[in-house]
Design an enzyme around this catalytic site. Structure first.
Site, PDB file in Angstrom:
ATOM      1  N   THR A  93       2.779   4.085   2.528  1.00 17.12           N
ATOM      2  CA  THR A  93       1.739   5.096   2.686  1.00 17.12           C
ATOM      3  C   THR A  93       1.968   6.174   1.632  1.00 17.12           C
ATOM      4  OG1 THR A  93       1.546   4.694   5.063  1.00 17.12           O
ATOM      5  CG2 THR A  93       0.741   6.807   4.234  1.00 17.12           C
ATOM      6  N   VAL A 167      -7.954   4.844   3.087  1.00 14.39           N
ATOM      7  CA  VAL A 167      -8.286   4.533   4.475  1.00 14.39           C
ATOM      8  C   VAL A 167      -7.061   4.710   5.371  1.00 14.39           C
ATOM      9  CG1 VAL A 167      -9.069   2.713   6.051  1.00 14.39           C
ATOM     10  CG2 VAL A 167     -10.185   3.009   3.839  1.00 14.39           C
ATOM     11  N   LYS A 168      -5.868   4.414   4.835  1.00 14.45           N
ATOM     12  CA  LYS A 168      -4.658   4.608   5.635  1.00 14.45           C
ATOM     13  C   LYS A 168      -4.488   6.072   6.013  1.00 14.45           C
ATOM     14  CE  LYS A 168      -0.760   3.876   7.724  1.00 14.45           C
ATOM     15  NZ  LYS A 168       0.467   3.378   7.080  1.00 14.45           N
ATOM     16  N   LEU A 169      -4.848   6.996   5.141  1.00 14.84           N
ATOM     17  CA  LEU A 169      -4.720   8.407   5.485  1.00 14.84           C
ATOM     18  C   LEU A 169      -5.716   8.801   6.570  1.00 14.84           C
ATOM     19  CD1 LEU A 169      -3.982  10.101   2.045  1.00 14.84           C
ATOM     20  CD2 LEU A 169      -2.412   9.221   3.774  1.00 14.84           C
TER      21      LEU A 169
END
Length: 296
Positions: A93, A167-169
Site C-alpha cells: 500500500t 482504490v486501495k486508499l
C-alpha cells in the site's frame, strides 16, 4: 510452474508466498535478516540473496511502505540493478504517484509492472481469500493474472498504473472508518452490559452489518487485543496516505480527524494490538480497565 522471486515476506507476504508455492510455483524469497531467513526456511520457503531473487522471471513484492518500494525499484541500489524480471507485481500500500513512477521506470526497461494492493489481512492471505485491486496496462495485467489467481480470491482490474493503489486508499479509508465505528459500538455494548455474541447476532442481521464489525466486535467488548499481524501503530502510516489522498483531491473529511484521534490513542497504548484494541481508547476516556463486558 513459474520461477518467482518474492520480497517483503512479512505478516502478509509470508502466507502469500506459501500459497504461491503450494499452487506449484517455484518461489525463492529474500529477507534482510538472517534470523528471518531461517524462520522462512523452517516454514518451507527457499531463500536466496537479493540478486538471486531479483534475477527471477517474475518478482512478487509485498514491501512495507512507500519508502521501501522507492528504495528497491527507483533508487540506484542492488535490487534495481539486479532486476531481470519480465514482470513485477507489487502488493504494498503506497501512494499512487509512487506506483506510476515505478511503472514508468520499469516500462523503460521493458518490464511489466502491476500495482496490486490487497485487502483481507493476514488471515485472508493465509486462506487465499484476499481481494486485489490492480492497476497496470492490459498486457501487464494479463501476464500477472495467473500469479494473482494463486494467492487471491478476487482480482479486480481498476485501471492503468497507479489505479490499484488509488482504490486501495479508498478501501483503507473505509476500513479505518468501519473499524473505529465498530470500536465505538463495542465500547457502548461493554458499558451497557450486553452479551457481545448476542449483540453481534442482532447487529449483523441488518444495515449495521460490516466485515469489520464481524471481525473485531466480540473481541473488542471482551478486551481481547492480542497482536494478529496487522498492528495499530503500523496502520497509522496508512492513515497518512489516506489523508494525503483526501488533501490532494480537495476533500475535507468529516470522518478522518476523529478516526485518527481514536487510532492514535489506542496505538499509543497497544501499538502491536489487533484492531479490537481500538475500543480501549474509549475505555481510557472513561477511566476503565478494558477487562471485559458488563461493567457499566
Amino acid at each position: 510452474m513459474t520461477e518467482l522471486g518474492f520480497i517483503g515476506v512479512g505478516a502478509m507476504g509470508e502466507p502469500m508466498a506459501l500459497r504461491l508455492q503450494q499452487s506449484g510455483h517455484d518461489v525463492l524469497a529474500w529477507t534482510r535478516r538472517p534470523e528471518r531467513a531461517r524462520q522462512l526456511q523452517e516454514a518451507g520457503l527457499a531463500t536466496g540473496t537479493l540478486q538471486e531473487v531479483a534475477a527471477r522471471p517474475v518478482l512478487v513484492s509485498c514491501l512495507r511502505d512507500t519508502a521501501a518500494v522507492r528504495e528497491v525499484f527507483l533508487d540506484d541500489g542492488p535490487g534495481a540493478s539486479a532486476l531481470q524480471a519480465q514482470l513485477v507485481i507489487e502488493h504494498a500500500t503506497v501512494d499512487p504517484a509512487t506506483s506510476r513512477d515505478v511503472a514508468a521506470a520499469l516500462s523503460a526497461r521493458g518490464i511489466h509492472y502491476v500495482d496490486a494492493p490487497v485487502s483481507g489481512g493476514p488471515a485472508g492471505a493465509a486462506d487465499g481469500t484476499l481481494v486485489t485491486m490492480c492497476g497496470g496496462t492490459e498486457e501487464a495485467l494479463a501476464a500477472a493474472r495467473p500469479i494473482l489467481e494463486a494467492a487471491c480470491g478476487r482480482i479486480v482490474p481498476v485501471g492503468g498504473p497507479g489505479a490499484g493503489t488509488a482504490v486501495k486508499l479508498v478501501n483503507q479509508l473505509l476500513v479505518a472508518a468501519h473499524s473505529v465505528a465498530a470500536a465505538e459500538a463495542a465500547a457502548l455494548v461493554r458499558v451497557l452490559g450486553i452479551d457481545p455474541d448476542v449483540a453481534l447476532d442482532a447487529l449483523m442481521g441488518g444495515w449495521a452489518a460490516s466485515r469489520r464489525l464481524e471481525l473485531q466486535f466480540t473481541d473488542a467488548v471482551r478486551g481481547q487485543n492480542a497482536p494478529d499481524g496487522a498492528g495499530l501503530e503500523k496502520f497509522l502510516e496508512v492513515l497518512d496516505l489516506v489523508d494525503g489522498a483526501l488533501d490532494g483531491s480537495g476533500i475535507s473529511s468529516a470522518l478522518m480527524p476523529g478516526v485518527r484521534r481514536t487510532w492514535e490513542a489506542a496505538a499509543a497504548a497497544h501499538p502491536e494490538g489487533s484492531f479490537a484494541a481500538l475500543t480501549e481508547a474509549y475505555d481510557h476516556e472513561r477511566g476503565g480497565t478494558g477487562t471485559g463486558f458488563g461493567r457499566g
